[in-house]
Motif scaffolding. Sequence first.
Motif, mmCIF file in Angstrom:
data_model
loop_
_atom_site.group_PDB
_atom_site.id
_atom_site.type_symbol
_atom_site.label_atom_id
_atom_site.label_comp_id
_atom_site.label_asym_id
_atom_site.label_seq_id
_atom_site.Cartn_x
_atom_site.Cartn_y
_atom_site.Cartn_z
ATOM 1 N N TRP A 158 0.814 -1.226 0.000
ATOM 2 C CA TRP A 158 0.000 0.000 0.000
ATOM 3 C C TRP A 158 0.843 1.269 0.000
ATOM 4 O O TRP A 158 0.333 2.334 -0.272
ATOM 5 N N TRP A 159 2.104 1.109 0.291
ATOM 6 C CA TRP A 159 2.963 2.287 0.203
ATOM 7 C C TRP A 159 2.983 2.848 -1.220
ATOM 8 O O TRP A 159 3.183 4.034 -1.425
ATOM 9 N N ARG B 152 0.488 3.274 -3.232
ATOM 10 C CA ARG B 152 -0.581 4.267 -3.378
ATOM 11 C C ARG B 152 -0.217 5.573 -2.658
ATOM 12 O O ARG B 152 -0.438 6.660 -3.157
ATOM 13 N N ILE B 153 0.342 5.410 -1.468
ATOM 14 C CA ILE B 153 0.667 6.602 -0.683
ATOM 15 C C ILE B 153 1.745 7.418 -1.388
ATOM 16 O O ILE B 153 1.644 8.645 -1.513
ATOM 17 N N ILE C 148 2.460 7.371 -4.570
ATOM 18 C CA ILE C 148 1.908 7.969 -5.792
ATOM 19 C C ILE C 148 1.118 9.232 -5.443
ATOM 20 O O ILE C 148 1.248 10.273 -6.096
ATOM 21 N N GLY C 149 0.323 9.127 -4.369
ATOM 22 C CA GLY C 149 -0.432 10.302 -3.929
ATOM 23 C C GLY C 149 0.491 11.453 -3.575
ATOM 24 O O GLY C 149 0.253 12.606 -3.952
#
Lengths: 343, 337, 507
Positions: free
Chosen positions: B310-311, B313-314, B316-317
């Motif tokens: 999930w890192w 996604r973080i 990329i955000g």
Amino acid sequence: MSALLRHRLTWPVLALVLLLLLNQLFRADFLSVRVQDGHLYGSLIDILRNGAPTILIALGMTLVIASRGIDLSVGAVAAIAGAVSCMYIYSSPEPASLQTAATGVAIAVVAGLALGAWNGFLVSVIGIQPIIATLVLMTAGRGLAQLVTDGQIISVSNDSYQAIGAGYFLGLPISILIAAAAFGITGLLTRRTALGTLIESVGINPVASRLSGLDARTITWTVYVFSGLCAAVAGLMISSNVTAADANNAGLYIEMDAILAVVIGGTSLAGGRYSLVGTLVGALIIQTLTTTVYTLGVPPEATLVFKALVVIIVCLLQSSRARTLLSRRRRPVTEPSRPKVAA
Amino acid sequence: MSVLTRTPAPLDRPRMTRLRGKARYAPTLATMGLFLAMFAAGAVMYPGFLSGQVFLNLLIDNTFLIVLAVGMTFVILTGGIDLSVGSVVALSMMIAAALLQAGWNPAAVIALVLLTGATFGLLMGLVIQVFEIQPFIVTLAGLFLARGLCYVISVDSITVTDPFFTSMAQARIPLVGTLFVSPGVVIALVVVAVAFYVLHQTRFGRTVYAIGGGESSALLMGLAVPRTKVLVYGISGLCSSIAGILFSFYSLSGYSLAATGLELDAIAAVVVGGTLLTGGYGYVLGSLTGVLVLGIVQTFISYEGTLSSWWTRIVIGALLLVFILLQKLFTRKVRLT
Amino acid sequence: MGGTAPVVDMQGISIAFPGVRALDGVDFRLFPGEVHALLGENGAGKSTLIKALTGVYAIDDGTITVLGARTSFGTPAEAQASGISTVYQEVNLCPNLSVEENILLGREPRRRGAIHWREVRRKAEEVLDQLQLGHIDPRSVLSSHSIAIQQLVAIARAMQIEARVLILDEPTSSLDADEVQQLFSVIRTLRDRGVAILFVSHFLEQVYEVSDRMTVLRNGRLVGEYLTAELPRMGLISKMIGKELDALAELEEAESRRQPDRTDQTLFLQAEGLGRKGSVQEVTFTVHDGEILGLAGLLGSGRTETARLLFGADRADQGQLTIRGTSRALRSPRSAIDRGIAFSSENRKEEGLIGDLSVRDNLILALQAGKGWWRRVPRATQDELADRYIKALDIRPSGKDTLIRDLSGGNQQKVLLARWLITDPRLLILDEPTRGIDIGAKTQIQKLISSLAADGMSVIFISAELEEVLRISDRIAVLKDRRMVADIPNDNITMEDVMTVIAGTNA
């Protein structure tokens, strides 16, 4: 009569009634509500209960859209809220106590407020377009939620917590009561104070609002914080209903449903005048549509197709301006509008 | 002019939210620098990172995202947005899988899928243009529609057993030494090359940039603005269906929930690649670099065993945020003085 | 020029917009090889006439003949194809593309389907050289150049299409002296090559410097066509500003209460050398309680800019502002409002009205903004205020819940005035409060202003109609070319006196 036809709630309400009648046609007991174990049961109650999170988020979205903005991050915020509260309850030494549940809820609410404040900061202080500013949190938010839950689906067993989404009070599901209370409070807060009018002013004409002395920045910031709060409560409801936090799927596409509810309810995406009742009707239409698809025996997943059709139809109806433009496009819209009343 | 004539002090120049001069390459160059720095950092931190195949794997694993980002670049260059691409990828995969299962010829399947994607995009473009509805809401409807149609085709996953597709999935095109790429990489790079040619060597491509620079100006200059605006959504739809085929080569199945949220990755890649979300500035090569940056983030996280997925996604955000803020900074600075 | 036929001949052009007659039987001729200036104040119909010629607006009546053939263009593109090109004040090019592309966009030479970039450059260089603009690098990005160069590029684009008629709409308003000279030399080059040039500018010096002939419009009607050499400045200004005949009848009844010396009253506001880079400079005046200060000057002279500085809508970066004896820097409209200053913008639609809200909501907006969102003005108070002001200002229709966008311009203006009156300001700044509204509402507003001042409120009154300024004001500050040039007590002075100041010493 013609005034009734022109009222902007007429068509959404009519659509809702037709949908309900259609269901009644296929299932004779659809409209009946029965009492069992002192609780109310029936399809109508189900529609309200399942629609409660959408209603909540759509309330916040209505104010955001009225101010000329949009909040794409609400689904992610809902997921984060569910994740933090469940994680707190899960890792607490007394995972079943009321106090733990209350603290978990409080943490989630604070998280929602903080995330809303973040969005509001990007939009009102930095000046990034709302759709882009909230896209950041939409992208990163589910990652954050997974970070909190460590990628697991966190199941909790806490009766108080479970009551939020699945409990009953006075015979009614608590989630319905929460949504109703949120609706009432939002209505009071915006219409009993000047907030509603000021949000509309900013949404209709930001320049004129500033020149009239309005602090548009604070108002914009407020609506995003409110939207974050609504999303957090909705996230609590969703996770409580299944007694688990699912960072990936909780509130997936709910931002789309909320925007759709607002648009169906007659609030223009261009900002300005809004109708909370319209949003409520819009959210109920969406939920009833889901139920209808189910009643008709179509695979429930195909609801998306119907939602798409509804979006397209509503947008085409709303863009009647486009049609009038086509017929008299030689006069650009920048010209003075026709005064209907002589001086 | 007589001595007494005072020339007026210059007015407040119209606020130009534009990049000036060489600054227009800056965001893209920054991305390329970022990519090189990340690659170098990887080489220092992990043994075996500094190899050609690690780089080529970035391409192999992201062929569909490259093609999506190319289509998205066209749309964003005109100042629009296309939220439907992820769903159209899934729809393309479902159609392909279902037809192959029914025994269709793979060539006919591919042709039909591409036609569907392009038509889907064109229709959205027409609605946007004719009814003047925001691209955001129309492509949102497209997102729902395409995803819903997936479920109509099948709720369950369909496996692809067609020999052509399986051969494409397994094929390796050897390069020098032990290095290799997949056929998908070749297709994706061809798409990038064609897009580059169209954007820089045709009147259509220049009109895309002109619309992003100022739609009303483009209209006053007599350019084919409405046609171009419709076509960019057609191109995005076509790219989505190509990406769907590539994804099928990669995953050998069709699944209704596939490619969920892929539109966000595509938008992120385009923005990180230096294209301005307000339109008018950006390059497909930048978007390609943007995809590589997103890819290397993923590679990093898989190399770093302790970091969870999930890192991605973080990060990329966060990258998205940094580049949006950079864009804001660039455009604010260049108010002409 | 008598021998040649006009390249453009417009006869009896009329265009009506809902509620407004924008053009009323206007004739206009344009000859090859001349620079023809189109003059008039705001709302005179200049831009409407240009838009009628270039196919942006359809005409209701009249004929347009271009190169001997009757035409009616449906779109700007059609007009362009017939050789009429327009260069607007806000440059209508693509700032993100190169100079050469902007010159040839849409007509790029191609080879085997692809754009032939070398040929693009050659053609661009060719046209730039013809205009003596060889120093501009055709490969540079347009936005890297000043507005002046961008305008010259726009002209180059027009020449590349081989335009016969070139319309320049306010091309000089953001240029400095050297840039203006560069533009003028290009204009002369083109004129000598037989291009007909229509030049719109509010800078009279420039009009006299570059034009051969001029046409003056006022309130949508033709005042006349003159040879530049034969019409002196004073004559031109009086033709532009004129006397509004209808208003004359009302003049008698609204007899002036002018009182040029108010220094006995308490000083409210004092501006000393107030200014802002690129906006307006050297604003120095005082405003006493109950005083009406008129701001006079031509369009673009800095009237509105001055008002915005005093209201904190733009921040001043020069000079000093003292309010009630204390030095203040106004950072926002809010801070000005808190000091008792109110500002009604000339741009009602963009900067005043909240169109989709009711008359009531619009009326109480400023009051509510002052109280904050939590303390809502009670409904009863809203009704009472709305009723009182609707009655006092004779706002029609009298319904409080009518949407303000459905009111006529005059009534909208009254609502906006009432919005500020409700807040009981000490200084009311009114920018063109009477523009575009009918004569009845106009005199009502003028009387209202006088009575407000009589009750002790200070007023800064801005109007393009000099006569109106003279009738109402106690003192007059004159602006010219974005500088304040004079502060005159309104003591038996005439329109001619003020015009002399506006026209400058070399008139």
